[in-house]
Write an enzyme that holds these catalytic residues in place. Structure first.
Site, short mmCIF file in Angstrom:
data_model
loop_
_atom_site.label_atom_id
_atom_site.label_comp_id
_atom_site.label_asym_id
_atom_site.label_seq_id
_atom_site.Cartn_x
_atom_site.Cartn_y
_atom_site.Cartn_z
N HIS A 118 36.00 -29.06 6.74
CA HIS A 118 35.44 -28.21 7.80
C HIS A 118 34.10 -28.77 8.30
CE1 HIS A 118 35.45 -23.84 9.46
NE2 HIS A 118 34.74 -24.64 10.26
N ARG A 153 41.11 -22.68 12.93
CA ARG A 153 40.86 -21.94 11.69
C ARG A 153 42.07 -22.09 10.79
NH1 ARG A 153 36.18 -22.13 12.40
NH2 ARG A 153 34.74 -20.42 12.77
P1 NDP Z 1 36.10 -20.30 23.33
O1 NDP Z 1 36.05 -18.84 23.11
O2 NDP Z 1 35.12 -20.92 24.28
O3 NDP Z 1 37.56 -20.71 23.82
C1 NDP Z 1 38.72 -20.20 23.27
C2 NDP Z 1 39.92 -20.71 24.07
O4 NDP Z 1 41.11 -20.30 23.42
C3 NDP Z 1 39.96 -20.15 25.49
O5 NDP Z 1 40.43 -21.13 26.39
C4 NDP Z 1 40.99 -19.02 25.37
O6 NDP Z 1 41.69 -18.72 26.57
C5 NDP Z 1 41.94 -19.62 24.37
N1 NDP Z 1 42.73 -18.59 23.70
C6 NDP Z 1 42.29 -17.56 22.94
N2 NDP Z 1 43.33 -16.84 22.49
C7 NDP Z 1 44.44 -17.42 23.00
C8 NDP Z 1 45.82 -17.14 22.91
N3 NDP Z 1 46.27 -16.10 22.20
N4 NDP Z 1 46.69 -17.96 23.56
C9 NDP Z 1 46.25 -18.99 24.29
N5 NDP Z 1 44.94 -19.32 24.42
C10 NDP Z 1 44.06 -18.54 23.77
O7 NDP Z 1 35.97 -20.98 21.90
P2 NDP Z 1 35.38 -22.42 21.50
O8 NDP Z 1 36.06 -23.45 22.32
O9 NDP Z 1 33.90 -22.40 21.49
O10 NDP Z 1 35.84 -22.50 19.96
C11 NDP Z 1 37.19 -22.41 19.60
C12 NDP Z 1 37.34 -22.27 18.11
O11 NDP Z 1 37.09 -23.50 17.46
C13 NDP Z 1 36.37 -21.30 17.40
O12 NDP Z 1 36.75 -19.96 17.58
C14 NDP Z 1 36.48 -21.75 15.96
O13 NDP Z 1 37.56 -21.07 15.34
C15 NDP Z 1 36.83 -23.23 16.08
N6 NDP Z 1 35.71 -24.08 15.63
C16 NDP Z 1 35.91 -24.95 14.61
C17 NDP Z 1 34.90 -25.76 14.19
C18 NDP Z 1 35.09 -26.76 13.10
O14 NDP Z 1 34.09 -27.30 12.60
N7 NDP Z 1 36.31 -27.07 12.71
C19 NDP Z 1 33.57 -25.72 14.81
C20 NDP Z 1 33.47 -24.78 15.88
C21 NDP Z 1 34.51 -23.98 16.27
P3 NDP Z 1 40.93 -18.17 27.88
O15 NDP Z 1 40.20 -19.39 28.43
O16 NDP Z 1 41.99 -17.71 28.76
O17 NDP Z 1 39.98 -17.11 27.38
C1 OXD Z 2 32.08 -22.71 13.76
C2 OXD Z 2 32.54 -23.60 12.70
O1 OXD Z 2 32.75 -21.73 14.07
O2 OXD Z 2 31.75 -24.47 12.25
O3 OXD Z 2 31.01 -23.01 14.35
O4 OXD Z 2 33.70 -23.51 12.30
#
Ligand code: NDP
Ligand code: OXD
Length: 308
Positions: A271, A223
């Site tokens: 994005h 983000r």
């Molecule tokens: P998940 O919730 O499946 O995974 C999040 C990961 O981040 C987990 O491994 C979690 O750790 C880790 N995490 C969260 N907070 C911390 C922290 N403070 N320190 C270290 N690790 C942390 O999310 P997704 O993989 O599905 O998606 C991730 C993000 O990608 C979304 O929230 C969104 O912001 C972004 N995104 C962007 C898109 C784009 O088009 N650019 C599209 C889709 C998503 P743990 O495993 O221990 O819980």
């Molecule tokens: C999502 C994105 O969160 O597209 O799915 O960023």
């Protein structure tokens, strides 16, 4: 049983047609004006209006149209309303493709060559092999894991970092503050795939860039608000960072004249790493509603206390 699709009506119509096949008893309404608020049990939306819970007093589920849920005020959710984020295999595949493109682009100096092209410069740069390149992934969730699997066949030395300990094949899994220090010190290319939470806001800052090996690259797909743009520009201009690929910015769109638009070693995309397609959405919503109706655990359920 009414679901309100609160987004683009064309995509809504495709989604509704698919839902009519998988859950024929579900009434899908498209657009906020199409239904009395009190009838809405399930709300599928990207936007999160402040008066959400007044407008829809009988809500049971809010389903985010994306994987991220940072647009919602999680503290405002009443105890009986659950929030679900989008989790689908296609999302992982789209993110895998984008990040492989960006990481390979950084390996093969694509931002630099695009900058050279715009300046009419024909100049070869030194080449590095993938097997000699360390890639660190911040966030090992649904998408981080898909990315790691996609990068593995290229031979990169892969590490990933998460909040809690993980054990995944093909990559070194690190966690916690000490694990983060190790990952940063050993990432020639850093991929950010973290959710936006109070802990991760502004995490890509001067201090973090200083911990990377000199000349590292950044691929940012989490983000925009996780990145301090001044810190990025400073690190690029000092040579601490060599190049960056950014799919997310704050604000979006990036304003006209922002120095990142024209930086010779930065690629910006609007994005688009993932897009929410009606097929994936219908598959996911069907699974969620079936699980909800049967009292089972929901795929993609957000833990509002931790913010993702
Ligand atoms: P998940 O919730 O499946 O995974 C999040 C990961 O981040 C987990 O491994 C979690 O750790 C880790 N995490 C969260 N907070 C911390 C922290 N403070 N320190 C270290 N690790 C942390 O999310 P997704 O993989 O599905 O998606 C991730 C993000 O990608 C979304 O929230 C969104 O912001 C972004 N995104 C962007 C898109 C784009 O088009 N650019 C599209 C889709 C998503 P743990 O495993 O221990 O819980
Ligand atoms: C999502 C994105 O969160 O597209 O799915 O960023």
């Amino acid at each position: 049983m009414t679901l309100l699709f609160n987004s683009d009506p064309v995509r809504g119509a495709s989604f509704a047609a698919l839902m009519a096949q998988s859950l024929p008893d579900l009434a899908v309404r498209i657009g906020a004006d199409s239904v009395e608020g009190a009838q809405v049990r399930y709300l599928l939306t990207w936007e999160a209006p402040r008066d959400l819970f007044d407008r829809y007093p009988n809500l049971e589920l809010v389903l985010s149209l994306g994987a991220g849920v940072d647009q919602f005020d999680l503290a405002a959710f009443p105890p009986g309303v659950r929030l679900v984020r989008l989790v689908d295999e296609d999302l992982g595949l789209m993110m895998r493709d984008y990040v492989c493109m960006a990481v390979l682009g950084c390996l093969r100096q694509l931002p630099d060559y695009m900058g050279q092209q715009r300046a009419g410069v024909w100049q070869e740069l030194p080449l590095r092999m993938a097997r000699d390149t360390r890639v660190g992934i911040l966030g090992l969730g649904h998408l981080g894991r898909a990315v790691a699997m996609g990068l593995a066949p290229f031979g990169f030395a892969l590490s990933g970092h998460s909040r809690s300990p993980q054990d995944l094949p093909g990559l070194r899994c690190l966690h916690g503050p000490a694990g983060l220090e190790t990952l940063l010190a050993q990432s020639d290319i850093l991929v950010c795939l973290l959710p936006l939470t109070p802990e991760t806001r502004g995490v890509l800052d001067d201090a973090l860039f200083a911990k990377l090996p000199r000349g590292a690259a950044l691929v940012h797909v989490g983000r925009g608000a996780q990145l301090d743009p001044q810190a990025l520009l400073g690190a690029l201009n000092s040579g601490q960072l060599a190049r960056a690929v950014l799919d997310v910015t704050a604000p979006e769109p990036l304003p006209p004249g922002d120095p990142l638009w024209a930086h010779p070693r930065v690629i910006v995309t609007p994005h688009i790493a993932c897009q929410t397609r009606p097929e994936a959405l219908a598959r996911h919503v069907t699974q969620v509603l079936r699980a909800h109706l049967q009292g089972q655990s929901l795929p993609g359920l957000v833990q509002t206390d931790r913010g993702y």
